[in-house]
Enzyme design. Structure first.
Site, PDB file in Angstrom:
ATOM      1  NE  ARG A 100      -4.102  -1.929   1.801  1.00  0.00           N
ATOM      2  CZ  ARG A 100      -4.860  -2.434   2.748  1.00  0.00           C
ATOM      3  NH1 ARG A 100      -4.725  -2.002   3.988  1.00  0.00           N
ATOM      4  NH2 ARG A 100      -5.750  -3.348   2.472  1.00  0.00           N
TER       5      ARG A 100
ATOM      6  CB  CYS B 276     -22.438  -6.713  12.199  1.00  0.00           C
ATOM      7  SG  CYS B 276     -22.435  -8.175  11.140  1.00  0.00           S
TER       8      CYS B 276
ATOM      9  CD  GLU C 172      -4.265  -7.570  -5.261  1.00  0.00           C
ATOM     10  OE1 GLU C 172      -4.947  -8.598  -5.100  1.00  0.00           O
ATOM     11  OE2 GLU C 172      -4.298  -6.610  -4.475  1.00  0.00           O
TER      12      GLU C 172
ATOM     13  CB  CYS D  28     -19.839  -3.253   9.681  1.00  0.00           C
ATOM     14  SG  CYS D  28     -20.016  -3.116   7.902  1.00  0.00           S
TER      15      CYS D  28
ATOM     16  CB  THR E  22      -1.061 -16.791   0.326  1.00  0.00           C
ATOM     17  OG1 THR E  22      -0.994 -17.732  -0.739  1.00  0.00           O
ATOM     18  CG2 THR E  22       0.083 -17.061   1.282  1.00  0.00           C
TER      19      THR E  22
ATOM     20  CG  ASP F  69     -11.038 -11.286  -3.541  1.00  0.00           C
ATOM     21  OD1 ASP F  69     -12.092 -10.725  -3.181  1.00  0.00           O
ATOM     22  OD2 ASP F  69      -9.962 -11.128  -2.943  1.00  0.00           O
TER      23      ASP F  69
ATOM     24  CE1 TYR G 130      -9.376  -9.430  -6.390  1.00  0.00           C
ATOM     25  CE2 TYR G 130      -7.162 -10.257  -6.818  1.00  0.00           C
ATOM     26  CZ  TYR G 130      -8.032  -9.516  -6.053  1.00  0.00           C
ATOM     27  OH  TYR G 130      -7.555  -8.837  -4.958  1.00  0.00           O
TER      28      TYR G 130
ATOM     29  CE1 TYR H 118      -3.459 -23.422  -4.217  1.00  0.00           C
ATOM     30  CE2 TYR H 118      -2.487 -22.299  -2.344  1.00  0.00           C
ATOM     31  CZ  TYR H 118      -3.476 -23.086  -2.881  1.00  0.00           C
ATOM     32  OH  TYR H 118      -4.482 -23.544  -2.083  1.00  0.00           O
TER      33      TYR H 118
HETATM   34 FE1  SF4 Z   1     -21.866  -7.356   9.015  1.00  0.00          FE
HETATM   35 FE2  SF4 Z   1     -20.981  -5.256   7.610  1.00  0.00          FE
HETATM   36 FE3  SF4 Z   1     -20.527  -7.707   6.735  1.00  0.00          FE
HETATM   37 FE4  SF4 Z   1     -22.995  -6.740   6.697  1.00  0.00          FE
HETATM   38  S1  SF4 Z   1     -21.244  -5.991   5.516  1.00  0.00           S
HETATM   39  S2  SF4 Z   1     -22.385  -8.769   7.380  1.00  0.00           S
HETATM   40  S3  SF4 Z   1     -22.976  -5.513   8.554  1.00  0.00           S
HETATM   41  S4  SF4 Z   1     -19.724  -6.829   8.620  1.00  0.00           S
END
Ligand code: SF4
Length: 361
Positions: free
Chosen positions: A29, A203, A41, A206, A47, A142, A124, A86
């Site tokens: 990066r 989540c 990539e 997220c 891996t 991917d 990809y 691989y």
């Molecule tokens: Fe959970 Fe976000 Fe994945 Fe939806 S996109 S399953 S909210 S981590």
């Protein structure tokens, strides 16, 4: 449909904002050099990041440019790749570098058709080079991206099925912002690597949880749907450490075989219930045309490949008659134990080399 339109509209901007804050500092990066992006990539396919980092850095220390890679013999490339698995990836990457030198004056092409014509470059990898290397609005799909999309859009079909793949590529394409493909695609990959992970997606952390259809339905752990796993086959393999005048015999695998181009100790699969010492005697004869006397059992250990497992039974042998000839391999030669490090061996051979260095005969 309303929800789908909202995801398409809001996700790119919000995910990029999150990525700017949360991205991990990874060696690939810190560059926009398409050769380095392409290498990363390629190494990252199948891996883990932690395994790739030291290989990536060693590789670039030896081959800092595509021209340096193209000019090197493939054996040297395989040696740097040894242990990463691989190996077709390494041979293809090397061959592709030579094609870029010959056909594109040493510059990684930007065009999709030119990239797809290179060995080992699929949709990809081409998308990753175009978007991350050149910031062109190219989609990537991917396993990570497919998982996120299956959850975000609550796609219940098998993500590997052709129809679903078509839909997922379409969504990935629709999401890529025209001027920010580099950051957006990396943001998707990052989300899949650290938040929307396979078993227990986080989540609560997220950045796009309120857009996610699977979360709304409480199905995030059940998606993407997994097709039933097939049983992994297992084989017993007999290997011979064949000695003659203080040297051991090694054999090079054919390029088109599994672990193609790498060196190994001769041997192969046990047939039926034959004694393992007989497997070794027969396999050495078939592979290198050499008669051997099997002296003693050295070690037994297991090793897992992507689609099968093996138990390796290693025996010390003496060569009794004949000169080695490459009958079932690409080449064979006698080497001293201290020369084994000059050859590219797969990870499955490391225990044997270690034992030989520690004095096993
Ligand atoms: Fe959970 Fe976000 Fe994945 Fe939806 S996109 S399953 S909210 S981590």
């Amino acid at each position: 449909m309303m929800r789908e339109a909202r995801i398409l509209q809001e996700l790119p901007r919000r995910l990029r904002a999150w990525y700017r804050r949360a991205r991990r500092d990874l060696p690939w990066r810190r560059t926009r050099d398409p050769y380095r992006i392409w290498l990363a990539e390629t190494m990252l396919q199948q891996t883990r990041v932690a395994a790739v980092v030291p290989y990536y850095e060693r590789f670039l220390a030896r081959f800092p440019t595509l021209a340096a890679l193209a000019a090197a013999p493939v054996d040297e490339v395989l040696k740097l790749w040894a242990g990463l698995g691989y190996y077709a990836r390494a041979r293809n990457f090397h061959a592709a570098a030579q094609e870029v030198m010959a056909r594109h004056s040493g510059r990684v092409p930007k065009r999709l058709d030119a990239l797809l014509a290179l060995p080992g470059v699929g949709r990809y990898t081409a998308g990753a080079i175009r978007s991350i290397g050149f910031n062109l609005p190219a989609p990537v799909l991917d396993g990570n991206v497919a998982r996120i999309l299956a959850r975000l859009f609550a796609i219940h079909q098998d993500v590997k099925a052709a129809e679903t793949q078509k839909r997922l590529w379409g969504l990935a394409e629709a999401l890529v912002p025209p001027r920010h493909a580099r950051d957006f695609n990396q943001a998707m990959m990052e989300l899949g690597a650290v938040v929307c992970v396979p078993r227990s997606p986080a989540c609560g952390e997220c950045p796009v949880a309120d857009l996610c259809e699977a979360r709304r339905l409480g199905e995030q752990r059940r998606l993407p749907r997994k097709p039933k796993r097939k049983a992994v086959p297992h084989y017993d393999v007999g290997l011979g450490v064949v000695w003659r005048r203080g040297r051991v015999l090694i054999a090079r695998r054919h390029d088109n075989a599994l672990l193609g181009g790498l060196w190994e100790f001769p041997g192969g699969k046990r047939e039926g219930e034959e004694p393992l010492a007989e497997t070794v005697r027969r396999e050495v004869k078939e592979e290198a045309g050499l008669d051997v006397a099997v002296a003693e059992h050295l070690m037994t250990y297991g090793h897992a490949y992507s689609h099968f497992r093996v138990t390796l039974h290693v025996f010390a042998c003496r060569s009794t008659r004949g000169r080695p000839r490459p009958l079932g391999c690409a080449a064979c030669r006698w080497v001293r134990v201290d020369e084994l490090g000059d050859y590219a061996f797969p990870a499955g051979s490391r225990k044997i080399i270690q034992a030989l260095r520690e004095g096993a005969r």
